[in-house]
Design a protein around this motif. Sequence first.
Motif, mmCIF file in Angstrom:
data_model
loop_
_atom_site.group_PDB
_atom_site.id
_atom_site.type_symbol
_atom_site.label_atom_id
_atom_site.label_comp_id
_atom_site.label_asym_id
_atom_site.label_seq_id
_atom_site.Cartn_x
_atom_site.Cartn_y
_atom_site.Cartn_z
ATOM 1 N N ALA A 60 41.652 37.492 34.135
ATOM 2 C CA ALA A 60 41.773 37.656 35.580
ATOM 3 C C ALA A 60 41.643 36.313 36.292
ATOM 4 C CB ALA A 60 40.715 38.632 36.094
ATOM 5 N N ALA A 61 40.734 35.465 35.807
ATOM 6 C CA ALA A 61 40.541 34.136 36.400
ATOM 7 C C ALA A 61 41.788 33.272 36.202
ATOM 8 C CB ALA A 61 39.323 33.459 35.780
ATOM 9 N N ASP B 78 44.876 34.362 35.813
ATOM 10 C CA ASP B 78 45.911 34.884 36.711
ATOM 11 C C ASP B 78 45.697 34.369 38.131
ATOM 12 O OD1 ASP B 78 47.142 36.286 34.702
ATOM 13 O OD2 ASP B 78 46.183 38.196 35.166
ATOM 14 N N TYR B 79 44.444 34.378 38.574
ATOM 15 C CA TYR B 79 44.116 33.914 39.927
ATOM 16 C C TYR B 79 44.491 32.441 40.099
ATOM 17 C CZ TYR B 79 41.260 32.150 43.769
ATOM 18 O OH TYR B 79 40.848 31.514 44.905
ATOM 19 N N THR C 242 47.189 30.790 42.562
ATOM 20 C CA THR C 242 46.714 29.791 43.524
ATOM 21 C C THR C 242 47.474 28.476 43.392
ATOM 22 O OG1 THR C 242 44.497 30.767 43.465
ATOM 23 C CG2 THR C 242 44.677 28.542 44.355
ATOM 24 N N TYR D 16 37.832 27.930 38.133
ATOM 25 C CA TYR D 16 37.792 29.178 38.895
ATOM 26 C C TYR D 16 36.696 29.135 39.965
ATOM 27 C CZ TYR D 16 37.115 33.954 40.308
ATOM 28 O OH TYR D 16 36.970 35.075 41.091
ATOM 29 N N ALA E 166 37.629 29.664 43.786
ATOM 30 C CA ALA E 166 37.211 30.948 44.352
ATOM 31 C C ALA E 166 36.117 30.783 45.391
ATOM 32 C CB ALA E 166 36.743 31.878 43.237
ATOM 33 N N ASP F 126 37.627 30.246 48.731
ATOM 34 C CA ASP F 126 38.664 31.223 49.086
ATOM 35 C C ASP F 126 38.017 32.436 49.753
ATOM 36 O OD1 ASP F 126 40.782 32.967 49.296
ATOM 37 O OD2 ASP F 126 41.549 32.564 47.283
ATOM 38 N N VAL G 92 38.310 36.016 48.203
ATOM 39 C CA VAL G 92 37.429 36.391 47.092
ATOM 40 C C VAL G 92 36.086 36.802 47.677
ATOM 41 C CG1 VAL G 92 36.295 35.643 44.977
ATOM 42 C CG2 VAL G 92 38.600 34.817 45.513
ATOM 43 N N ILE H 97 37.529 40.837 43.699
ATOM 44 C CA ILE H 97 38.756 41.004 44.469
ATOM 45 C C ILE H 97 38.869 42.473 44.871
ATOM 46 C CG2 ILE H 97 41.274 40.828 44.456
ATOM 47 C CD1 ILE H 97 39.916 38.151 44.272
ATOM 48 N N VAL I 262 35.282 39.384 38.804
ATOM 49 C CA VAL I 262 35.805 38.339 37.917
ATOM 50 C C VAL I 262 34.673 37.503 37.328
ATOM 51 C CG1 VAL I 262 37.352 36.342 37.725
ATOM 52 C CG2 VAL I 262 37.941 38.241 39.250
#
Length: 255
Positions: free
Chosen positions: A23-24, A26-27, A31, A100, A104, A107, A110, A201, A249
Amino acid sequence: MRKNDKKQTEPTFLKIIYFDELAAQDYLDITNGGRLDWSKEDNRKRAAEILTEIEAQAQGGFNILNFIKGSLAGNVDAKASGEVSKLFDSTIKNTLLTDYIKEAYKDERVKKFVKSGVYAPENSISLYKMYSSYLTVVPKGQMPIDMEKLNDALLGERGYYGMLLKTEDTPSSVLRFNINAFKNNYNLADLSKMELVYYGIKVGACKETELTIDKEFDFQKKKTEVTAESILDGDAQSHNEELYVYDIVLAGVEA
């Protein structure tokens, strides 16, 4: 304590309890607009830092370029290759974690739950999951049913488990955890004993009553009937309120 200076761009974690690496990744891909472009100066510097760290961990005068040349020529034995592969894997994963956290943290999309606790909903799959491993230690002859088959039927290939966020009165959110993302031998049951920082998320919403086992496979949304009893019973009404659902995450102890 967190440093109060402009150089502090992300928090420091003393211990990582849970980290969903896929998941990290993908984020970070989203980004960055795709996987990192290693032709850029900043990314080349980062790559050099990673290789230097691997050399330092390997010790004994290890040189990464000589190792790569030896691998291409077939002059590296399997044991040495395996050890270096482990170093690559651990270093890249550490880089993914720090990248990450850095992205994050700043952000606003998040969600951060600071020093929060969670608990399993009553009569839920999550609560059953926490107890299921203990039930299997009872001899089969003393159990009225086959626990292994029951576990397989209820848990099956399930990947995520929901926990309720602790608040003073009623739960405010549902935090979902990837069962394969726990670190250092922690598990779902350990979360209820901890106060951690969670990064998540928002993925949807549900009612607390929808988390029970009997509602687990009830996909048809039903309208809540308003009765005189439900109006007088504030607790019953609170259980029917929509709770935001967050896929977590990262979870850990922040300095």
